[in-house]
Write a protein that holds these residues in place. Structure first.
Motif, PDB file in Angstrom:
ATOM      1  N   SER A  93      -7.655  26.060  68.913  1.00 33.41           N
ATOM      2  CA  SER A  93      -8.600  26.191  69.777  1.00 33.41           C
ATOM      3  C   SER A  93      -9.200  27.697  69.579  1.00 33.41           C
ATOM      4  N   GLY A  94     -10.033  27.939  68.779  1.00 37.94           N
ATOM      5  CA  GLY A  94     -10.445  29.195  68.150  1.00 37.94           C
ATOM      6  C   GLY A  94      -9.356  29.567  67.111  1.00 37.94           C
ATOM      7  N   SER A  95      -9.633  30.632  66.487  1.00 42.78           N
ATOM      8  CA  SER A  95      -8.604  30.845  65.360  1.00 42.78           C
ATOM      9  C   SER A  95      -7.611  31.713  66.074  1.00 42.78           C
ATOM     10  N   SER A  96      -7.723  32.248  67.262  1.00 45.27           N
ATOM     11  CA  SER A  96      -6.638  32.842  67.823  1.00 45.27           C
ATOM     12  C   SER A  96      -5.432  32.101  67.921  1.00 45.27           C
ATOM     13  N   GLU A  97      -5.653  30.739  68.003  1.00 42.46           N
ATOM     14  CA  GLU A  97      -4.608  29.884  68.426  1.00 42.46           C
ATOM     15  C   GLU A  97      -3.598  29.648  67.055  1.00 42.46           C
ATOM     16  N   SER A 119      -6.509  47.786  64.109  1.00 40.19           N
ATOM     17  CA  SER A 119      -7.047  46.382  64.012  1.00 40.19           C
ATOM     18  C   SER A 119      -6.901  45.518  65.023  1.00 40.19           C
ATOM     19  N   PHE A 120      -7.390  44.187  64.907  1.00 39.99           N
ATOM     20  CA  PHE A 120      -7.606  43.333  66.154  1.00 39.99           C
ATOM     21  C   PHE A 120      -6.505  43.635  67.278  1.00 39.99           C
ATOM     22  N   ALA A 121      -6.851  43.695  68.412  1.00 37.80           N
ATOM     23  CA  ALA A 121      -6.009  43.764  69.663  1.00 37.80           C
ATOM     24  C   ALA A 121      -4.968  42.623  69.843  1.00 37.80           C
ATOM     25  N   ILE A 162      -3.365  40.769  58.710  1.00 35.97           N
ATOM     26  CA  ILE A 162      -4.405  41.484  57.830  1.00 35.97           C
ATOM     27  C   ILE A 162      -5.625  41.013  58.462  1.00 35.97           C
ATOM     28  N   ALA A 163      -6.638  41.694  58.984  1.00 33.76           N
ATOM     29  CA  ALA A 163      -7.874  41.209  59.358  1.00 33.76           C
ATOM     30  C   ALA A 163      -8.939  41.475  58.451  1.00 33.76           C
ATOM     31  N   ASN A 164      -9.506  40.661  57.357  1.00 39.34           N
ATOM     32  CA  ASN A 164     -10.356  40.920  56.624  1.00 39.34           C
ATOM     33  C   ASN A 164     -11.654  40.108  56.382  1.00 39.34           C
ATOM     34  N   ASN A 166     -11.934  43.832  58.774  1.00 44.84           N
ATOM     35  CA  ASN A 166     -11.025  44.266  59.955  1.00 44.84           C
ATOM     36  C   ASN A 166     -12.238  44.427  61.165  1.00 44.84           C
ATOM     37  N   ASN A 167     -11.701  43.897  62.329  1.00 47.28           N
ATOM     38  CA  ASN A 167     -12.469  44.063  63.686  1.00 47.28           C
ATOM     39  C   ASN A 167     -11.610  45.095  64.284  1.00 47.28           C
ATOM     40  N   PRO A 168     -12.130  46.191  64.882  1.00 46.04           N
ATOM     41  CA  PRO A 168     -13.462  46.635  65.040  1.00 46.04           C
ATOM     42  C   PRO A 168     -13.899  47.527  63.957  1.00 46.04           C
ATOM     43  N   ILE A 193      -3.937  36.387  56.602  1.00 47.51           N
ATOM     44  CA  ILE A 193      -5.165  36.980  56.653  1.00 47.51           C
ATOM     45  C   ILE A 193      -6.157  36.414  57.234  1.00 47.51           C
ATOM     46  N   ASP A 194      -6.675  37.276  58.304  1.00 52.77           N
ATOM     47  CA  ASP A 194      -7.330  36.676  59.396  1.00 52.77           C
ATOM     48  C   ASP A 194      -9.019  36.892  59.106  1.00 52.77           C
ATOM     49  N   GLU A 195      -9.641  35.948  58.678  1.00 51.10           N
ATOM     50  CA  GLU A 195     -10.951  36.000  58.077  1.00 51.10           C
ATOM     51  C   GLU A 195     -11.858  35.412  58.941  1.00 51.10           C
ATOM     52  N   ALA A 196     -12.087  36.029  60.343  1.00 54.74           N
ATOM     53  CA  ALA A 196     -12.863  35.435  61.336  1.00 54.74           C
ATOM     54  C   ALA A 196     -14.365  35.860  60.813  1.00 54.74           C
ATOM     55  N   TYR A 197     -14.611  36.754  60.166  1.00 52.80           N
ATOM     56  CA  TYR A 197     -15.876  37.052  59.606  1.00 52.80           C
ATOM     57  C   TYR A 197     -16.141  36.749  58.082  1.00 52.80           C
ATOM     58  N   PHE A 198     -15.393  35.587  57.530  1.00 55.10           N
ATOM     59  CA  PHE A 198     -15.500  35.358  56.175  1.00 55.10           C
ATOM     60  C   PHE A 198     -16.846  34.924  55.880  1.00 55.10           C
ATOM     61  N   ARG A 228      -9.862  31.011  59.846  1.00 53.23           N
ATOM     62  CA  ARG A 228     -10.986  31.128  60.048  1.00 53.23           C
ATOM     63  C   ARG A 228     -11.588  30.523  61.620  1.00 53.23           C
ATOM     64  N   THR A 229     -12.959  30.771  61.591  1.00 54.76           N
ATOM     65  CA  THR A 229     -13.126  30.369  62.986  1.00 54.76           C
ATOM     66  C   THR A 229     -14.701  29.939  62.896  1.00 54.76           C
ATOM     67  N   PHE A 230     -15.079  28.975  63.927  1.00 55.05           N
ATOM     68  CA  PHE A 230     -16.325  28.723  63.996  1.00 55.05           C
ATOM     69  C   PHE A 230     -16.920  29.614  65.337  1.00 55.05           C
ATOM     70  N   SER A 231     -16.351  30.503  65.689  1.00 53.60           N
ATOM     71  CA  SER A 231     -16.631  31.475  66.795  1.00 53.60           C
ATOM     72  C   SER A 231     -17.800  32.518  66.536  1.00 53.60           C
ATOM     73  N   LYS A 232     -18.004  32.754  64.928  1.00 52.00           N
ATOM     74  CA  LYS A 232     -18.685  34.280  64.716  1.00 52.00           C
ATOM     75  C   LYS A 232     -19.844  33.437  64.111  1.00 52.00           C
ATOM     76  N   CYS A 233     -19.967  33.478  62.849  1.00 45.49           N
ATOM     77  CA  CYS A 233     -21.170  33.040  61.934  1.00 45.49           C
ATOM     78  C   CYS A 233     -21.776  31.618  62.503  1.00 45.49           C
TER      79      CYS A 233
HETATM   80  C1  LIG Z   1     -13.226  36.932  66.948  1.00 50.02           C
HETATM   81  C2  LIG Z   1     -12.092  37.305  66.046  1.00 50.02           C
HETATM   82  C3  LIG Z   1     -11.064  36.232  65.988  1.00 50.02           C
HETATM   83  C4  LIG Z   1     -11.225  34.944  66.624  1.00 50.02           C
HETATM   84  O1  LIG Z   1     -11.639  34.430  67.689  1.00 50.02           O
HETATM   85  P1  LIG Z   1     -11.694  33.049  68.121  1.00 50.02           P
HETATM   86  O2  LIG Z   1     -12.874  32.841  68.976  1.00 50.02           O
HETATM   87  O3  LIG Z   1     -10.313  32.533  68.763  1.00 50.02           O
HETATM   88  O4  LIG Z   1     -11.904  32.180  66.735  1.00 50.02           O
HETATM   89  C5  LIG Z   1      -9.950  36.321  65.313  1.00 50.02           C
HETATM   90  N1  LIG Z   1      -9.692  37.415  64.545  1.00 50.02           N
HETATM   91  C6  LIG Z   1     -10.520  38.536  64.748  1.00 50.02           C
HETATM   92  C7  LIG Z   1     -10.502  39.671  63.906  1.00 50.02           C
HETATM   93  C8  LIG Z   1     -11.806  38.328  65.389  1.00 50.02           C
HETATM   94  O5  LIG Z   1     -12.663  39.559  65.503  1.00 50.02           O
END
Ligand SMILES: *Cc1c(COP(=O)(O)O)cnc(C)c1O
Length: 371
Positions: A93-97, A119-121, A162-164, A166-168, A193-198, A228-233
């Protein structure tokens, strides 16, 4: 209730909940502004693919049925897209899960969890929930310092996030240095390796030189999970769907802690259709790359430094405490993201918008900073 509340898990007691960007409704209510612009949560300003919306609408007709708890069709499509076996995919449920699944599997109160400063909170939040010790490794030029990360590994290190990119900060790691890092790391340490912005970073238009496609890397590194996620791009943040790529043994473990039906039928259908729309993905990435340049040029004109970004957001240094600047922007009807809680009190993170949005934020910044 005092006794009951005192029994809450120690990890939860000192926890500060994740702070999302300010919702538009709230700003309009509190400040009496109209047509507020939100550039605070890294959403795709173009929205989702029309194909995804159409599929979601169609799926609404069957919401009285439980979804496919295995997400078979979506997993097959994700696997085909990345050229990996579908047994490597775990849906979330998102890539946070899936980040949470990894913590549940490998982190105990005796563990240490490493992540970079700035890096990501969610990484320290998940760590604290598990009652473990989180260690923020000092960054280098705002980015993840892999050598310092390696040096921070101890017998207790369970997971490294590791966010790659990285956010923010928007900083990114090149494939060669990431591989060198993974080669030196003991196999008992799990790396996420968290690629939310892959999709943004993995495109020549974005200019993230050396940014790797790690889709197949788990074949070489069994202690690796890529998310990876469907939330961003893909513009589907509200539907909550993301995924992890891992070795099948790890996917099988994640499936044990995954809640049944964690991805809704509407989300499954929309994500499947979104994957098919190459054209929408290309337009989103190209619009973002142009927007990054537009914002960078605006910052230069205002004499402000920024951190080069491979994501769909960019951090600008406002040359003073950013909190009053953030407040003044709110009064102008523009929501950006303060990042003081990421150890960046003089920066603001701005999500790339459409060209007209980017103009508005630059002119609002100019106005606010002249005061
Ligand atoms: C937005 C974000 C996510 C994931 O968000 P989801 O909506 O749960 O997919 C994960 N990692 C980073 C670094 C993000 O910025």
């Amino acid at each position: 209730m005092t006794e009951l509340l005192s029994r809450v898990n120690p990890g939860v007691r000192g926890l500060q909940p994740y702070q999302p960007g300010k919702p538009i409704d709230e700003l309009e209510r509190e400040y009496g502004v109209k047509d507020a612009l939100k550039l605070a949560s890294n959403e795709n300003p173009l929205g989702p693919s029309p194909l995804a919306l159409e599929a979601a609408r169609h799926a609404l007709g069957e919401v009285w049925l439980y979804p496919d708890g295995n997400g078979f069709r979506l997993k097959r499509k994700i696997a085909a897209r990345h050229g990996v076996p579908m047994e490597w995919i775990t849906l979330g449920s998102g890539s946070s899960e899936p980040l949470d699944f990894v913590v549940r599997l490998f982190v105990s109160p005796q563990s240490e969890v490493l992540f970079s400063a700035h890096s990501f909170a969610l990484y320290p939040i998940l760590t604290q929930m598990a009652g473990a010790r989180g260690i923020a490794v000092p960054a280098r030029s705002w980015g993840c310092d892999l050598e310092a990360m390696l040096a921070a590994v101890t017998e207790r290190t369970a997971v490294i996030f590791i966010a790659n990119p990285n956010n923010p900060t928007g900083t990114w790691l090149e494939g060669a240095s990431l591989e060198a890092f993974l080669r030196q790391l003991p196999e008992r340490v799990m790396v996420v390796i968290d690629e939310a912005y892959f999709e943004y970073a993995n495109h020549p238009a974005t200019g993230a030189e050396g940014y790797p496609d790690t889709s197949g890397w788990v074949a070489r590194y069994p202690n690796l999970v890529v998310t990876r996620t469907f939330s961003k791009c893909y513009g589907l943040a509200g539907l909550r769907v993301g995924y992890a790529i891992s070795r099948p043994e790890v996917a099988e473990l994640m499936n044990r802690v995954r809640p049944p039906f964690n991805v809704s039928s509407v989300a499954l259908a929309a994500a499947e259709a979104a994957l098919e729309d190459e054209e929408h993905r290309r337009r989103s990435v190209e619009s973002n790359a142009a927007g990054l340049e537009q914002l960078a040029a605006g910052f230069r004109r205002l004499g402000l430094e920024h951190i080069p970004s491979a994501g769909n957001f960019i951090c600008v240094e406002v040359g003073r405490d950013a909190a009053p600047v953030y407040e003044a922007l709110l009064r102008e009807g523009v929501i950006v993201r303060p990042v003081a809680n990421y150890g960046m009190p003089r920066h603001l993170r701005i999500t790339v918008g459409k060209p007209e949005h980017n103009d508005i934020i630059i002119s609002s910044l100019e106005k606010v900073l002249q005061r």
